[in-house]
Write a protein that holds these residues in place. Structure first.
Motif, short mmCIF file in Angstrom:
data_model
loop_
_atom_site.label_atom_id
_atom_site.label_comp_id
_atom_site.label_asym_id
_atom_site.label_seq_id
_atom_site.Cartn_x
_atom_site.Cartn_y
_atom_site.Cartn_z
N ASP A 283 0.83 -1.21 0.00
CA ASP A 283 0.00 0.00 0.00
C ASP A 283 0.86 1.26 0.00
O ASP A 283 0.52 2.26 -0.64
N ARG A 284 1.96 1.20 0.74
CA ARG A 284 2.85 2.38 0.78
C ARG A 284 3.43 2.65 -0.59
O ARG A 284 3.43 3.78 -1.08
N GLN A 286 2.24 1.57 -3.46
CA GLN A 286 1.15 1.92 -4.38
C GLN A 286 0.74 3.37 -4.20
O GLN A 286 0.41 4.06 -5.16
N GLY A 287 0.77 3.88 -2.95
CA GLY A 287 0.41 5.27 -2.70
C GLY A 287 1.38 6.21 -3.37
O GLY A 287 0.98 7.25 -3.93
N GLU A 289 3.15 5.51 -6.04
CA GLU A 289 2.92 5.42 -7.47
C GLU A 289 1.63 6.17 -7.87
O GLU A 289 1.60 6.88 -8.89
N ASP A 290 0.58 6.04 -7.07
CA ASP A 290 -0.68 6.72 -7.37
C ASP A 290 -0.49 8.23 -7.33
O ASP A 290 -1.07 8.97 -8.16
N GLN A 291 0.31 8.73 -6.40
CA GLN A 291 0.54 10.17 -6.30
C GLN A 291 1.25 10.68 -7.55
O GLN A 291 0.92 11.74 -8.08
#
Length: 367
Positions: A283-284, A286-287, A289-291
């Motif tokens: 999740d860290r 992915q966060g 990457e999403d940002q």
């Protein structure tokens, strides 16, 4: 008779001779006499005596007029009152004559009333016999029998006078109707009584059969219930034994299952802890990457909005340029048309521009 004697007789008019005087043409003789007296001489107007004579003759005319008119008016008043007197007299006479006529005829009137009352009594008696056979509702046979008995007691004798034959005939006819009705009602009531008896007997039989059936079914039901209760008791005992055995087996199985479940839960908790740590790391990452993707998408969206705005500005500029070119073409064609009418180019241009600006009433250019 002289005119003077005729004028004098005017004073002799009275109530006694008035009916003979005041008739059609009856006063002409008095007028002629007065006229002859006053026109028989021509007085001299130039003398005082002559003028006084004329005045005297005129006064004579007035006096004679009054002598004839006054008793005539009195006679006319008596004539006007005469209808009232005649009416009162006639009314009194008619009343007396009517009373005399009624008094004279009274014996005959009394006899006619008595005769009519006698006939009405017989007619009413005959009608009463007829009415004995008329019923608003269907009567009972006993009621009809009582009416027959009462009618048979009605005596047909000379007391019925000239209605004897009719009374006898009506009595016979009415008795015949009543006896036929009595026979009909008696038969009907006998049939109804028989039907009622049969119905009551059937109801009694049906009631006994039903009571017997209920008793039989109750006994059979008691037997079935006793057998069913014994069967239920046996099955209940067997079920209790099976339930005790199953309960013991279930307790042993539950202990084994609880031990296995405790071991499984411990392993599950261990696995879930590892998976939670791994998911947190994913999740860290992915966060992050999403940002990055969000920042890039925002940049691309902003660029797209800017490009679209620039394209819209260029489109509007092209439309305005095309519109200006179109209007310039139309204005040029209008100007050339005016020049073709021997108008100078400057004047033609001024006219076209004035029309285009709407400064010429009722004239427009269609673009």
């Amino acid at each position: 008779m002289s005119a003077k004697q005729q004028v004098i007789t005017i004073d002799d008019i009275s109530a006694d001779n008035a009916p003979a005087i005041y008739v059609a043409g009856g006063l002409g003789q008095f007028f002629d006499a007065v006229k002859a007296e006053v026109t028989g001489e021509v007085p001299d107007l130039t003398t005082r005596k002559g003028r006084e004579r004329i005045a005297s003759l005129a006064a004579t005319v007035s006096k004679s007029k009054k002598a004839v008119e006054t008793p005539g008016r009195d006679y006319l008043k008596r004539l006007k009152e005469m209808p009232k007197v005649v009416e009162a007299e006639l009314r009194d006479f008619v009343t007396k004559m009517d009373n005399l006529r009624d008094t004279t005829r009274q014996p005959l009137t009394d006899w006619e009333k008595a005769e009519q009352a006698r006939k009405d009594k017989h007619v009413d008696g005959i009608q009463a016999i007829k009415d004995l056979a008329v019923f608003e509702a269907t009567p009972a046979a006993a009621h009809v029998a009582q009416i027959i008995a009462d009618l048979e007691l009605v005596e047909i004798s000379d007391a019925w006078e000239e209605f004897l034959a009719e009374a006898a005939q009506v009595k016979d006819q009415t008795l015949a109707k009543l006896r036929a009705l009595h026979a009909e009602r008696a038969q009907y009531e006998a049939e109804q009584a028989e039907l009622t008896r049969l119905r009551l007997e059937k109801e009694a039989r049906d009631k006994k059969d039903n009571e017997d059936r209920i008793a039989r079914e109750a006994a059979e039901q008691a037997t079935r219930e006793a057998e069913a209760k014994a069967l239920r008791d046996r099955e209940a005992e067997s079920q209790r034994v099976r339930d005790d055995q199953a309960a013991a087996e279930k307790r042993e199985s539950d202990l084994k299952l609880q031990a296995a479940e405790a071991e499984r839960q411990a392993e599950q908790a261990k696995r879930e802890k590892i998976e939670a740590e791994q998911k947190a790391e994913r999740d860290r990452l992915q966060g992050i990457e999403d940002q990055k993707r969000a920042v890039e998408q925002a940049r691309l969206d902003e660029k797209a909005r800017a490009d679209a705005a620039a394209d819209e500005i260029l489109r509007q500029q092209r439309e305005r340029q095309a519109d200006v070119a179109h209007k310039s073409k139309i204005l040029g064609e209008a100007k050339q048309a005016l020049i073709g009418m021997n108008i100078s180019e400057e004047l033609a241009k001024a006219i076209v521009l004035k029309i285009a600006r709407g400064e010429v009433p009722n004239v427009t250019i269609q673009f």
